[in-house]
Structure formats: C-alpha cells, structure tokens
Design a protein around this motif. Sequence first.
Motif, short mmCIF file in Angstrom:
data_model
loop_
_atom_site.label_atom_id
_atom_site.label_comp_id
_atom_site.label_asym_id
_atom_site.label_seq_id
_atom_site.Cartn_x
_atom_site.Cartn_y
_atom_site.Cartn_z
N ILE A 130 -4.14 -8.37 -0.04
CA ILE A 130 -4.04 -7.57 -1.26
C ILE A 130 -4.21 -8.44 -2.50
O ILE A 130 -4.38 -7.94 -3.60
N PHE A 143 -1.68 -5.81 -6.83
CA PHE A 143 -0.48 -5.00 -7.07
C PHE A 143 0.02 -5.17 -8.51
O PHE A 143 0.93 -4.48 -8.95
N ALA A 183 2.00 -6.67 2.20
CA ALA A 183 3.34 -6.17 1.90
C ALA A 183 4.36 -6.78 2.85
O ALA A 183 4.05 -7.11 3.99
N GLU A 239 6.71 0.39 -2.78
CA GLU A 239 5.56 0.64 -3.67
C GLU A 239 4.41 -0.30 -3.32
O GLU A 239 3.24 0.10 -3.34
N GLN A 240 4.76 -1.55 -3.00
CA GLN A 240 3.72 -2.51 -2.63
C GLN A 240 3.05 -2.10 -1.32
O GLN A 240 1.84 -2.24 -1.16
N HIS A 259 0.68 0.66 -2.04
CA HIS A 259 -0.51 0.08 -2.67
C HIS A 259 -1.42 -0.55 -1.62
O HIS A 259 -2.65 -0.38 -1.66
N GLN A 260 -0.84 -1.28 -0.67
CA GLN A 260 -1.64 -1.92 0.37
C GLN A 260 -2.41 -0.89 1.18
O GLN A 260 -3.60 -1.07 1.47
N TYR A 281 -5.24 0.48 -0.95
CA TYR A 281 -6.23 -0.56 -1.21
C TYR A 281 -7.13 -0.81 0.00
O TYR A 281 -8.36 -0.82 -0.10
#
Length: 203
Positions: free
Chosen positions: A144, A148, A166, A183-184, A187-188, A191
Amino acid sequence: MATKVYIVYYSMYGHVEKLAEQIKKGASSLEGVEAKLWQVAETLPEEVLTKMSAPPKSDVPIITPSELAEADGFVFGFPTRFGMMAAQFKAFLDATGGLWRTQQLAGKPAGIFYSTGSQGGGQETTALTAITQLVHHGMIFVPIGYTFGAGMFEMEQVKGGSPYGAGTFAGDGSRQPTELELEQAFHQGKYIAAITKKLKEAA
C-alpha cells in the motif's frame, strides 16, 4: 465478468479475521469487484487449540489450493510467529505446488496483511519474508506504500500496519484492532481491488 478478489487468511484469535472483513468491504466498495473471504485449514489438533484458549472458527469457508486459480487478485493475511507467517498459512502455500507447476497464479496481484503480539513482533518482517512465496508463483506484490495518507504517520496512538500492508497488534489477545487499523484495512482492500481491476481490464 466481475473482477474476483479473494481475501485468504488464517486467524487463531480473530484479529486477522477482523482486518479481513474490512479488506473485503473495501474491495467490494468498487463497482464490478466481487470480493470473497476464505480461511485456510487449521493444522493444530482440537486439544491443543483448547489449551491455547482459541475460540471456535467462524463459518467462513475453507479454501483449497486449486480454488486460488479462480481469482484475479488476492490479499493474504496471517498472524506472526517469530517474525514470519504462521505455520498454518505456510502449510497451505506449501500445498500449491500444482499451481506453481502450471503457473496459474503468475501475473496476478497480491497484497499482505498481518497481526503481531507486540510492536517489535514482526510487522514488517512478516510481510517481507512472505514475499518469497509470491515471487515463486510469479505473483505481483502490491504494497500500500503511503497511499493511506495521514494515517501512515499517526504518532499519538499505537497503530499496526506499514507500507507493506494493513496490520494490528494483538497484545495478550485482549486488544482488538482500532478504528484507524480497520480504516487502513478497508483502504488496502479498495486499493488492491482497483489495481486488480485495471490489470484484468488491460488484459
């Protein structure tokens, strides 16, 4: 045809599974992406798991190595054991020789997420040593990085994860993934799903 992203994980106490659920939500948030959760098989006998106070596994289906070939991209998750992936997940990957011989996973993107017991427990070494598994299959490792944003630079609270992927800290088992860690993970998932979709459409 939908882009298929498989989130494949092993979780003993549920920390990795919580991250996996968020990764699935993130991947599924993209139109045209079908994300699915899979567990790898447990290798420890029930009596050992009982002594370790491991809770029962969830009803997420157990994946077989051959089913990996159906996916367009992956996110692999596992707890750390002495700075490397847990043996249960390594045993699963050891059984993918047939896929390796036929190179059915070559060119497919894959990300990694993880949990450790402490801050020095292998948040980066676990991902770094897992990359060798992807390399031998010819998969494309998708970190990632710092996509982030501000969450990567958080210093006021303890936060797992790294540019590799993450992550969370389990501590003695009572600590659960924080909102920022979840949240991370979201996002991963989003993404990697976006990259997987682009690669599939380009092909």
